[in-house]
Design a protein around this motif. Structure first.
Motif, PDB file in Angstrom:
ATOM      1  N   TYR A  53      -2.906 -16.491   0.580  1.00 52.42           N
ATOM      2  CA  TYR A  53      -2.570 -15.353  -0.032  1.00 52.42           C
ATOM      3  C   TYR A  53      -2.157 -14.114   0.894  1.00 52.42           C
ATOM      4  O   TYR A  53      -1.831 -12.927   0.458  1.00 52.42           O
ATOM      5  N   CYS A  54      -2.004 -14.435   2.176  1.00 52.69           N
ATOM      6  CA  CYS A  54      -1.480 -13.574   3.212  1.00 52.69           C
ATOM      7  C   CYS A  54      -0.281 -14.057   3.813  1.00 52.69           C
ATOM      8  O   CYS A  54       0.709 -12.966   4.119  1.00 52.69           O
ATOM      9  N   CYS A  57       3.630 -12.846   3.319  1.00 47.33           N
ATOM     10  CA  CYS A  57       3.905 -11.619   3.691  1.00 47.33           C
ATOM     11  C   CYS A  57       3.799 -11.276   5.271  1.00 47.33           C
ATOM     12  O   CYS A  57       4.863 -10.826   6.028  1.00 47.33           O
ATOM     13  N   HIS A  58       2.551 -11.779   5.728  1.00 41.70           N
ATOM     14  CA  HIS A  58       2.111 -11.689   6.985  1.00 41.70           C
ATOM     15  C   HIS A  58       2.302 -12.618   7.884  1.00 41.70           C
ATOM     16  O   HIS A  58       2.044 -13.730   7.454  1.00 41.70           O
ATOM     17  N   PHE A 106       8.167  -3.026   0.171  1.00 42.28           N
ATOM     18  CA  PHE A 106       6.972  -2.211   0.371  1.00 42.28           C
ATOM     19  C   PHE A 106       7.227  -0.995   0.928  1.00 42.28           C
ATOM     20  O   PHE A 106       6.175  -0.163   1.070  1.00 42.28           O
ATOM     21  N   VAL A 108       7.120  -0.559   4.089  1.00 41.25           N
ATOM     22  CA  VAL A 108       6.618  -0.809   5.372  1.00 41.25           C
ATOM     23  C   VAL A 108       6.882  -2.362   5.639  1.00 41.25           C
ATOM     24  O   VAL A 108       6.449  -3.068   4.603  1.00 41.25           O
ATOM     25  N   PRO A 111       2.698  -6.054   9.085  1.00 42.29           N
ATOM     26  CA  PRO A 111       2.609  -6.318  10.423  1.00 42.29           C
ATOM     27  C   PRO A 111       1.787  -7.785  10.470  1.00 42.29           C
ATOM     28  O   PRO A 111       1.179  -8.223   9.517  1.00 42.29           O
ATOM     29  N   LEU A 113      -0.630 -10.471  11.695  1.00 39.47           N
ATOM     30  CA  LEU A 113      -2.028 -10.393  11.783  1.00 39.47           C
ATOM     31  C   LEU A 113      -2.867 -10.972  13.029  1.00 39.47           C
ATOM     32  O   LEU A 113      -4.030 -10.790  12.957  1.00 39.47           O
ATOM     33  N   ILE A 116      -4.915  -8.369  14.472  1.00 41.53           N
ATOM     34  CA  ILE A 116      -5.092  -7.181  13.914  1.00 41.53           C
ATOM     35  C   ILE A 116      -6.898  -6.902  14.102  1.00 41.53           C
ATOM     36  O   ILE A 116      -7.105  -5.588  14.154  1.00 41.53           O
ATOM     37  N   ARG A 120      -7.627  -2.978  15.399  1.00 43.44           N
ATOM     38  CA  ARG A 120      -8.491  -1.986  14.414  1.00 43.44           C
ATOM     39  C   ARG A 120      -9.864  -1.594  15.014  1.00 43.44           C
ATOM     40  O   ARG A 120     -10.234  -0.584  14.941  1.00 43.44           O
ATOM     41  N   LEU A 131     -11.673  -4.588   8.381  1.00 46.38           N
ATOM     42  CA  LEU A 131     -11.030  -5.550   7.438  1.00 46.38           C
ATOM     43  C   LEU A 131     -11.784  -6.105   6.299  1.00 46.38           C
ATOM     44  O   LEU A 131     -11.001  -5.989   5.280  1.00 46.38           O
ATOM     45  N   TYR A 134     -11.625  -2.883   3.818  1.00 42.60           N
ATOM     46  CA  TYR A 134     -10.251  -2.809   3.512  1.00 42.60           C
ATOM     47  C   TYR A 134      -9.974  -3.502   2.309  1.00 42.60           C
ATOM     48  O   TYR A 134      -9.649  -3.304   1.305  1.00 42.60           O
ATOM     49  N   PHE A 153      -7.480   2.783   3.360  1.00 40.33           N
ATOM     50  CA  PHE A 153      -6.077   2.938   3.844  1.00 40.33           C
ATOM     51  C   PHE A 153      -5.310   3.799   2.788  1.00 40.33           C
ATOM     52  O   PHE A 153      -4.689   2.902   1.833  1.00 40.33           O
ATOM     53  N   GLY A 157       0.822   0.521   1.539  1.00 42.09           N
ATOM     54  CA  GLY A 157       2.080  -0.242   0.867  1.00 42.09           C
ATOM     55  C   GLY A 157       1.731  -1.669   0.376  1.00 42.09           C
ATOM     56  O   GLY A 157       2.728  -2.086  -0.266  1.00 42.09           O
ATOM     57  N   MET A 158       0.559  -2.130   0.763  1.00 42.70           N
ATOM     58  CA  MET A 158       0.131  -3.433   0.439  1.00 42.70           C
ATOM     59  C   MET A 158      -0.386  -3.416  -1.001  1.00 42.70           C
ATOM     60  O   MET A 158      -1.331  -2.622  -1.172  1.00 42.70           O
ATOM     61  N   VAL A 161      -3.565  -8.085  -3.308  1.00 41.64           N
ATOM     62  CA  VAL A 161      -3.349  -9.932  -3.515  1.00 41.64           C
ATOM     63  C   VAL A 161      -4.460 -10.522  -4.099  1.00 41.64           C
ATOM     64  O   VAL A 161      -4.194 -11.465  -4.510  1.00 41.64           O
TER      65      VAL A 161
HETATM   66  C1  HEC Z   1       2.970  -8.902  -0.893  1.00 41.55           C
HETATM   67  C2  HEC Z   1       2.856  -8.866   0.526  1.00 41.55           C
HETATM   68  C3  HEC Z   1       1.724  -8.852   0.980  1.00 41.55           C
HETATM   69  C4  HEC Z   1       0.826  -9.922   1.027  1.00 41.55           C
HETATM   70  C5  HEC Z   1       0.812 -11.029   0.322  1.00 41.55           C
HETATM   71  C6  HEC Z   1      -0.502  -9.260   1.891  1.00 41.55           C
HETATM   72  N1  HEC Z   1      -0.085  -8.308   2.420  1.00 41.55           N
HETATM   73 FE1  HEC Z   1      -1.380  -7.084   3.960  1.00 41.55          FE
HETATM   74  N2  HEC Z   1       0.221  -5.710   4.091  1.00 41.55           N
HETATM   75  C7  HEC Z   1       1.396  -5.684   3.427  1.00 41.55           C
HETATM   76  C8  HEC Z   1       2.163  -4.188   3.730  1.00 41.55           C
HETATM   77  C9  HEC Z   1       3.550  -4.162   3.018  1.00 41.55           C
HETATM   78  C10 HEC Z   1       1.504  -3.907   4.623  1.00 41.55           C
HETATM   79  C11 HEC Z   1       1.673  -2.531   5.363  1.00 41.55           C
HETATM   80  C12 HEC Z   1       0.952  -1.489   4.596  1.00 41.55           C
HETATM   81  C13 HEC Z   1       1.234  -0.073   5.096  1.00 41.55           C
HETATM   82  O1  HEC Z   1       1.352  -0.084   6.395  1.00 41.55           O
HETATM   83  O2  HEC Z   1       1.220   0.885   4.191  1.00 41.55           O
HETATM   84  C14 HEC Z   1       0.107  -4.598   4.685  1.00 41.55           C
HETATM   85  C15 HEC Z   1      -0.890  -4.182   5.407  1.00 41.55           C
HETATM   86  C16 HEC Z   1      -2.208  -4.901   5.776  1.00 41.55           C
HETATM   87  C17 HEC Z   1      -3.284  -4.589   6.754  1.00 41.55           C
HETATM   88  C18 HEC Z   1      -3.192  -3.334   7.456  1.00 41.55           C
HETATM   89  C19 HEC Z   1      -2.554  -3.361   8.899  1.00 41.55           C
HETATM   90  C20 HEC Z   1      -2.610  -2.210   9.601  1.00 41.55           C
HETATM   91  O3  HEC Z   1      -1.918  -1.580   9.664  1.00 41.55           O
HETATM   92  O4  HEC Z   1      -3.971  -2.006  10.276  1.00 41.55           O
HETATM   93  C21 HEC Z   1      -4.076  -5.643   6.587  1.00 41.55           C
HETATM   94  C22 HEC Z   1      -5.278  -5.890   7.554  1.00 41.55           C
HETATM   95  C23 HEC Z   1      -3.597  -6.664   5.783  1.00 41.55           C
HETATM   96  N3  HEC Z   1      -2.141  -6.148   5.532  1.00 41.55           N
HETATM   97  C24 HEC Z   1      -4.181  -8.057   5.500  1.00 41.55           C
HETATM   98  C25 HEC Z   1      -3.868  -8.721   4.560  1.00 41.55           C
HETATM   99  C26 HEC Z   1      -4.601  -9.751   4.196  1.00 41.55           C
HETATM  100  C27 HEC Z   1      -5.801 -10.258   4.988  1.00 41.55           C
HETATM  101  C28 HEC Z   1      -3.827 -10.521   3.376  1.00 41.55           C
HETATM  102  C29 HEC Z   1      -4.083 -11.752   2.527  1.00 41.55           C
HETATM  103  C30 HEC Z   1      -5.531 -11.669   1.629  1.00 41.55           C
HETATM  104  C31 HEC Z   1      -2.639  -9.601   2.936  1.00 41.55           C
HETATM  105  N4  HEC Z   1      -2.560  -8.651   3.764  1.00 41.55           N
HETATM  106  C32 HEC Z   1      -1.602 -10.037   1.993  1.00 41.55           C
HETATM  107  C33 HEC Z   1       1.863  -6.756   2.643  1.00 41.55           C
HETATM  108  C34 HEC Z   1       1.179  -7.656   2.067  1.00 41.55           C
END
Ligand code: HEC
Length: 255
Positions: A53-54, A57-58, A106, A108, A111, A113, A116, A120, A131, A134, A153, A157-158, A161
């Protein structure tokens, strides 16, 4: 302005801005305690959720896939079930998505992870709690381009998921007046409008496992650093001992 002056000014600005910034992000921010567990079973489930799931993108680019042997997985298990973005288990957990593409989609770039939780933690005391809260606090919001917003938050932008697992929730806000005509939005709670594949207890447990894995991910690097540190100290102590003995040997006849 001299360099020292500039430096002092930056320091002063930082000192004043820091408390303001934390104040602005709100005294009402309530974090749920993350039931973190470093049992292999939890970490393995977390790793599975993370790559599914993550990782699209990350990235987790400081972690190599073969490190997952530390949480009880065999090389075959890693290769067959978890490796979508690499060919060799020695490779890092790189992101599938192109950075500039992600930024376009998105606004942004997501970042990396790997660390992370520690990042945080410096802001909120516990990276795990942040986390955990969030990832469970996404709610449906028509006004956002992704259709999702997040209570801890704002205007994130995320997208949510994990919505298939958690379902779809809306957030209820109440407006509060401080008596001087200043209205503030106050978060009151969520309402589940469409159930997901999991009930609340199951979803919370899975997010806890995911968070445990993310916290663990930041640690192996730290452990290696500590080992190197001990090694360096040991070598230095040995050298000190050798030079002391040499000195004694050289000066033996002088006295
Ligand atoms: C479709 C793409 C996408 C997926 C899949 C995704 N993310 Fe993200 N995530 C983003 C974007 C884009 C940001 C930046 C958001 C912002 O800064 O507004 C983000 C931000 C975050 C942040 C915050 C980072 C900070 O600035 O502190 C965390 C924590 C995070 N994601 C965790 C996860 C986790 C855990 C998963 C899996 C469950 C996941 N993300 C899946 C796109 C995604």
């Amino acid at each position: 302005m001299s360099r020292t002056m500039k430096f002092l000014r930056t320091l002063a600005v930082a000192a004043f801005a820091a408390p303001l910034a934390s104040f602005a992000s709100g005294p009402e921010l309530h974090l749920d305690k993350a039931p973190v567990s470093f049992e292999n079973k939890s970490l393995q489930n977390g790793a599975k959720l993370f790559v599914n799931y993550c990782l699209n993108c990350h990235g987790a680019s400081y972690l190599r896939y073969n490190r997952l042997k530390d949480i009880g997985l065999t090389e075959d298990q890693i290769r067959d079930n978890l490796m979508f973005t690499a060919d060799k288990v020695g490779e890092q957990m790189k992101v599938a998505l192109q950075r500039d593409e992600a930024k376009q989609w998105f606004g942004v770039a997501p970042p990396d992870l790997t660390v992370i939780a520690r990042a945080r933690a410096s802001e909120f005391g516990s990276g795990a709690d942040w986390l955990y809260t969030y990832l469970r606090s996404f709610y449906h919001d028509e006004k956002r381009p992704t259709g999702w917003n997040n209570v801890v938050f704002e205007n994130v932008g995320m997208p949510h998921v994990l919505w298939e697992l958690q379902g779809e929730q809306v957030a209820k806000f109440a407006e509060k007046d401080d008596g001087h005509g200043n209205k503030t939005k106050h978060f009151e709670g969520f309402e589940l409008v469409k159930p997901g594949k999991m009930d609340k207890a199951q979803f919370d447990q899975n997010v806890a496992d995911l968070v445990s894995f993310i916290v663990w991910m930041g640690e192996p690097a730290q452990q290696t650093r500590k080992q190197i540190g001990f090694f360096v100290i040991a070598v230095l102590s040995l050298l000190a001992l050798v030079s002391f003995l040499l000195k004694k040997a050289y000066w033996k006849d002088v006295h």
